[in-house]
Design a protein around this motif. Structure first.
Motif, PDB file in Angstrom:
ATOM      1  N   SER A  48       2.849  -5.952  -1.996  1.00  0.00           N
ATOM      2  CA  SER A  48       1.472  -5.510  -1.774  1.00  0.00           C
ATOM      3  C   SER A  48       1.053  -4.497  -2.845  1.00  0.00           C
ATOM      4  O   SER A  48      -0.097  -4.494  -3.292  1.00  0.00           O
ATOM      5  CB  SER A  48       1.323  -4.904  -0.378  1.00  0.00           C
ATOM      6  OG  SER A  48       2.204  -3.809  -0.220  1.00  0.00           O
ATOM      7  N   ALA A  61      -3.872  -6.749   2.084  1.00  0.00           N
ATOM      8  CA  ALA A  61      -3.586  -7.224   3.445  1.00  0.00           C
ATOM      9  C   ALA A  61      -4.758  -8.034   4.000  1.00  0.00           C
ATOM     10  O   ALA A  61      -4.551  -9.030   4.706  1.00  0.00           O
ATOM     11  CB  ALA A  61      -3.269  -6.049   4.362  1.00  0.00           C
ATOM     12  N   THR A  76       5.184 -12.241   5.830  1.00  0.00           N
ATOM     13  CA  THR A  76       5.252 -10.831   5.447  1.00  0.00           C
ATOM     14  C   THR A  76       6.603 -10.273   5.833  1.00  0.00           C
ATOM     15  O   THR A  76       7.047 -10.418   6.968  1.00  0.00           O
ATOM     16  CB  THR A  76       4.152 -10.010   6.148  1.00  0.00           C
ATOM     17  OG1 THR A  76       2.880 -10.538   5.780  1.00  0.00           O
ATOM     18  CG2 THR A  76       4.220  -8.547   5.754  1.00  0.00           C
TER      19      THR A  76
END
Length: 125
Positions: A48, A61, A76
């Motif tokens: 991320s 996200a 994830t």
């Protein structure tokens, strides 16, 4: 006296057409969602932090959530610690494109196909 119908019997609703078309091919992905998907397809997985810092995608996200809503299989994994730019970062998400990468069977709570709703929300890249 002949009764008139509001619509012809052979007509299909837009939701029905979208659902049938969506089962044949993945949805069209644009903007930042397309950038994230291209990175995942090229590399397999991405942090991320990389999306935010290196690719200028501030809400990574949210883009992952939108791609999932379109039917893409993104996994994830939360990493306890990651060294990023010579600093230890905690609780960092790693996004991985699963197999199969896309499935058309992603319906929302109200029964509508999520991909129909998600396409319009991806911000331009």
């Amino acid at each position: 006296m002949e009764k008139k119908n509001a619509r012809p019997a052979e007509a299909e609703t837009s939701a029905h057409i979208s659902a049938n078309q969506s089962t044949a091919t993945p949805p069209i992905v644009t903007g930042q969602c397309a950038e994230v998907l291209a990175i995942l397809r090229e590399r397999g997985s991405v942090l991320s932090l990389e999306l935010t810092a290196d690719r200028a995608i501030p809400e990574a996200a949210a883009r992952i959530h939108e791609l999932r809503a379109m039917g893409f299989n993104i996994i994830t994994t939360l990493l306890a610690e990651v060294v990023f730019r010579d600093r230890v970062r905690r609780k960092v998400a790693r996004y991985t494109l699963g197999t199969p990468a896309w499935s058309a069977l992603d319906y929302g709570k109200n029964g509508t196909l999520m991909s129909d709703q998600a396409v319009a929300r991806c911000p331009p890249g």
